[in-house]
Scaffold this active site. Structure first.
Site, PDB file in Angstrom:
ATOM      1  N   HIS A 114       0.855  -1.353  -0.095  1.00  0.00           N
ATOM      2  CA  HIS A 114      -0.085   0.118   0.104  1.00  0.00           C
ATOM      3  C   HIS A 114       0.907   1.307   0.024  1.00  0.00           C
ATOM      4  O   HIS A 114       0.455   2.483  -0.122  1.00  0.00           O
ATOM      5  CB  HIS A 114      -0.993  -0.075   1.308  1.00  0.00           C
ATOM      6  N   ASP A 278      -5.517  -2.815  -2.773  1.00  0.00           N
ATOM      7  CA  ASP A 278      -4.338  -1.983  -2.311  1.00  0.00           C
ATOM      8  C   ASP A 278      -3.275  -2.198  -3.515  1.00  0.00           C
ATOM      9  O   ASP A 278      -3.651  -2.995  -4.456  1.00  0.00           O
ATOM     10  CB  ASP A 278      -3.433  -2.252  -1.003  1.00  0.00           C
ATOM     11  N   ASP A 280      -0.803  -4.171  -4.307  1.00  0.00           N
ATOM     12  CA  ASP A 280      -0.508  -5.572  -4.603  1.00  0.00           C
ATOM     13  C   ASP A 280      -1.854  -6.351  -4.562  1.00  0.00           C
ATOM     14  O   ASP A 280      -1.862  -7.702  -4.885  1.00  0.00           O
ATOM     15  CB  ASP A 280       0.451  -6.109  -4.043  1.00  0.00           C
ATOM     16  N   ASP A 282      -3.524  -7.573  -2.088  1.00  0.00           N
ATOM     17  CA  ASP A 282      -3.870  -8.504  -1.173  1.00  0.00           C
ATOM     18  C   ASP A 282      -4.964  -7.788   0.209  1.00  0.00           C
ATOM     19  O   ASP A 282      -5.601  -8.639   0.906  1.00  0.00           O
ATOM     20  CB  ASP A 282      -2.703  -9.021  -0.473  1.00  0.00           C
ATOM     21  N   GLU A 364      -6.783  -9.964   9.520  1.00  0.00           N
ATOM     22  CA  GLU A 364      -5.944  -9.023  10.437  1.00  0.00           C
ATOM     23  C   GLU A 364      -6.712  -7.757  10.044  1.00  0.00           C
ATOM     24  O   GLU A 364      -7.429  -7.276   9.266  1.00  0.00           O
ATOM     25  CB  GLU A 364      -4.510  -8.830   9.656  1.00  0.00           C
ATOM     26  N   GLU A 365      -6.443  -6.802  11.439  1.00  0.00           N
ATOM     27  CA  GLU A 365      -7.104  -5.385  11.426  1.00  0.00           C
ATOM     28  C   GLU A 365      -6.611  -4.446   9.922  1.00  0.00           C
ATOM     29  O   GLU A 365      -7.204  -3.519   9.945  1.00  0.00           O
ATOM     30  CB  GLU A 365      -6.819  -4.881  12.617  1.00  0.00           C
ATOM     31  N   SER A 366      -5.379  -4.935   9.439  1.00  0.00           N
ATOM     32  CA  SER A 366      -4.921  -4.052   8.628  1.00  0.00           C
ATOM     33  C   SER A 366      -5.426  -4.404   7.336  1.00  0.00           C
ATOM     34  O   SER A 366      -4.531  -4.237   6.172  1.00  0.00           O
ATOM     35  CB  SER A 366      -3.271  -4.326   8.546  1.00  0.00           C
TER      36      SER A 366
HETATM   37  C1  G16 Z   1       1.988  -6.585   5.450  1.00  0.00           C
HETATM   38  C2  G16 Z   1       1.739  -7.832   6.233  1.00  0.00           C
HETATM   39  C3  G16 Z   1       0.372  -7.908   7.189  1.00  0.00           C
HETATM   40  C4  G16 Z   1       0.537  -6.813   8.299  1.00  0.00           C
HETATM   41  C5  G16 Z   1       0.625  -5.407   7.456  1.00  0.00           C
HETATM   42  C6  G16 Z   1       1.045  -4.361   8.195  1.00  0.00           C
HETATM   43  O1  G16 Z   1       0.601  -6.228   4.834  1.00  0.00           O
HETATM   44  O2  G16 Z   1       1.542  -8.951   5.253  1.00  0.00           O
HETATM   45  O3  G16 Z   1       0.483  -9.117   7.886  1.00  0.00           O
HETATM   46  O4  G16 Z   1      -0.700  -6.889   9.290  1.00  0.00           O
HETATM   47  O5  G16 Z   1       1.941  -5.637   6.684  1.00  0.00           O
HETATM   48  O6  G16 Z   1       2.254  -4.707   9.172  1.00  0.00           O
HETATM   49  P1  G16 Z   1       2.697  -3.283  10.129  1.00  0.00           P
HETATM   50  O7  G16 Z   1       1.856  -3.157  10.953  1.00  0.00           O
HETATM   51  O8  G16 Z   1       4.090  -4.152  10.648  1.00  0.00           O
HETATM   52  O9  G16 Z   1       3.366  -2.438   9.129  1.00  0.00           O
HETATM   53  P2  G16 Z   1       0.858  -5.569   3.198  1.00  0.00           P
HETATM   54  O10 G16 Z   1      -0.416  -5.472   2.874  1.00  0.00           O
HETATM   55  O11 G16 Z   1       1.529  -4.402   3.613  1.00  0.00           O
HETATM   56  O12 G16 Z   1       1.813  -6.645   2.531  1.00  0.00           O
END
Ligand code: G16
Length: 544
Positions: A114, A278, A280, A282, A364-366
């Site tokens: 993102h 986002d 990529d 996911d 996940e919350e993200s």
């Molecule tokens: C990645 C990971 C997720 C994680 C997110 C945020 O997502 O694959 O598992 O929840 O980052 O991580 P952080 O809180 O450490 O920034 P993505 O979509 O950025 O690949």
């Protein structure tokens, strides 16, 4: 094809974070930087001779350049076949599917998710193993270790490969296959969801929808699946062309960044359903007419309704969520008497549970949700899941959410992000929180009594590996929580994330604004960590 061995010197900052190595493009453009990291991965994988590697990315700036470099290095290092998405494009979940479907040895996915793209923005690379999922910490630590000792990398003299023409060619010892990035993924989605029902619901206008691809990878996937196969109007997918700089925006599906979608969904012209993904592909953001569904609620709702979807009609073996994700899904698991696992942030921690059949859904919350169909979170899968649910239940998004709260109670939730905090300040915040932990249990703050205060440590029940320091948790007697952790995906300074939740069982109090409902805990979080005081800021950069 002449193999060349190029001398190099190590860079000391190639430690993968939550999801691969993410840095500014300019960092990746330093001489040998990408090559060192790729060679470090290849050196750590054991025997790779004649193996198949999947390769693709989200199309951001530097994607094509990086792919040409990696093709030559893969050939020099003895891989037997490369499967590459046409134009160098593959969404993260599609790459995971291709690794699994074609039984590849692994894959390299080029993305900073993102994070924004362009010459002055971010690039990233991560390695996925043969189950299609992100490499575990054992691997990523090995890559980092190797990167600190590397003295040379291998490449071949070879003209750039035409990435735009589908087909296979044998070049010396390596076969290079360019595939349509969408068709295998579209086929997988058709095997999971009720496409006939979706077609009927869309053609009868029972479902109207808007999908914001944010000028990133999901444009071609959404156009093929939602428009060409399911018959939604072509205006249903906006920002559908992947751009190297995502049109100058953050390809981050939240209400702030997907503002075009957000404005429409909270207007009188809102369609039944709105979603975004986002960079990529996911992540997912789910909205309905006048409602935003938090990712934590979305996970719980998908789990509670999974039996309505063809692929999950026999029920779920279990569910999992990352530690900072709200406990909403735990309530669903308790009701249906299935196991619920709590893992650290990072999709890689779900892989073993999925492989062992212990869980079917996770999230996940993200803004990440997924299932055992691949080993990555999957944005369009979540969109199709919601559409299938709306079509079966014949209910609006708002009614589905409110019914869920009625049945399970509402876990009111928010996350506050303080971005680009100076690293020493961020570290001192965490250090000082750590020091307070032993003194907190038993302390009373208003109506909240601290039940436990600790630092999350995860023991993987499958391989016994232990991951320490995965976030600071303060839990209260009434089930509320405040969690603090530093992000592992930023590229500038440090990002402090504060996650706050409170359970509200009373249906008459469900329709509250989360920031207001959580105001006391938000203030308490500041009292404990003093991020505003120490940084001089008055507000978080992002609230989700
Ligand atoms: C990645 C990971 C997720 C994680 C997110 C945020 O997502 O694959 O598992 O929840 O980052 O991580 P952080 O809180 O450490 O920034 P993505 O979509 O950025 O690949």
């Amino acid at each position: 094809m002449q193999i060349e061995t190029i001398p190099t010197t190590p860079y000391n900052d190639q430690n993968p974070g939550t999801s691969g190595l993410r840095k500014k493009v300019k960092v990746f453009q330093q001489p040998g930087y990408l090559e060192n990291f790729v060679q470090s991965i290849f050196d750590s994988l054991g025997d790779i001779s004649n193996k198949t590697l999947v390769l693709g990315g989200d199309g951001r700036y530097f994607n094509r350049v990086a792919i040409q470099i990696i093709i030559k290095m893969a050939a020099a290092n003895g891989f037997g076949e490369l499967i590459i998405g046409q134009g160098g494009l593959l969404s993260t979940p599609a790459a995971s599917n291709i690794i699994r479907k074609y039984q590849a040895f692994g894959g390299l996915i080029l993305s900073a998710s993102h994070n924004p793209g362009g010459p002055d923005e971010d690039f990233g690379i991560k390695y996925n193993v043969s189950n299609g999922g992100p490499a575990s910490e054992t691997y990523t630590e090995a890559f980092y270790k190797r990167s600190q000792a590397i003295t040379e990398y291998k490449t071949v003299t070879l003209q750039d490969i035409d990435l735009d023409s589908i087909g296979s060619q044998q070049i010396g010892t390596i076969k290079i296959t360019i595939i349509d990035p969408v068709s295998d993924y579209a086929e997988l989605m058709q095997s999971i969801f009720d496409f006939n029902l979706l077609k009927q619901s869309i053609s009868s206008n029972y479902i109207t929808l808007l999908f914001d691809a944010m000028s990133a990878i999901t444009g071609p996937y959404a156009k093929r699946i939602l428009v060409d196969i399911l018959g939604a109007s072509s205006e249903s997918v906006i920002n559908a062309e992947p751009l190297e700089d995502f049109g100058g925006h953050h390809p981050d599906p939240n209400l702030a960044h997907a503002h075009e979608l957000a404005e429409l969904m909270f207007s009188e012209k809102a369609p039944t359903f709105g979603a975004a993904s986002d960079g990529d592909g996911d992540r997912n953001m789910i909205t309905g007419s006048n409602i935003f569904v938090t990712p934590s609620d979305s996970l719980a709702i998908l789990a509670a309704n999974a039996h309505l979807i063809p692929a999950y009609s026999k029920g779920l073996s279990g569910v999992a969520r990352s530690m900072p994700t709200s406990q909403a899904v735990d309530r669903v698991a308790a009701k249906y008497n299935i196991p619920c696992y709590e893992t650290p942030t990072g999709w890689k921690f779900f892989g073993n549970l999925l492989d062992a059949g212990k869980i079917t859904l996770c999230g996940e919350e993200s803004f990440g949700t997924g299932s055992n169909h691949v080993r990555e979170k999957d944005g369009l899968w979540a969109v199709l899941f919601w559409l299938n649910l709306i079509a079966v239940r014949r209910q609006s998004v708002v009614d589905i959410v409110h019914d869920h709260w009625q049945k399970f109670g509402r876990d009111i939730y928010c996350r506050h992000d303080y971005e680009a905090v100076e690293t020493p300040i961020a570290n001192s915040i965490v250090e000082d929180l750590r020091k307070q932990l032993p003194t907190l249990p038993g302390q009373i703050f208003g109506e909240y009594t601290v039940k436990y205060a600790d630092e999350f440590c995860y023991e993987d029940s499958i391989d016994g590996s232990i991951s320490k320091n995965q976030g600071i948790r303060i839990g209260f007697e009434n089930g509320s929580r405040i969690v603090f952790r530093l992000s592992g995906t930023g590229t500038v300074g440090a990002t402090l994330r504060i996650y706050i939740e409170r359970f509200e069982p009373n249906a008459e109090k469900h329709n509250q604004d989360a920031q207001l409902a959580l105001a006391f805990l938000i203030d308490l979080a500041e009292q404990l960590c003093e991020v505003k005081k120490r940084t001089g800021r008055t507000e978080p950069d992002v609230i989700t």
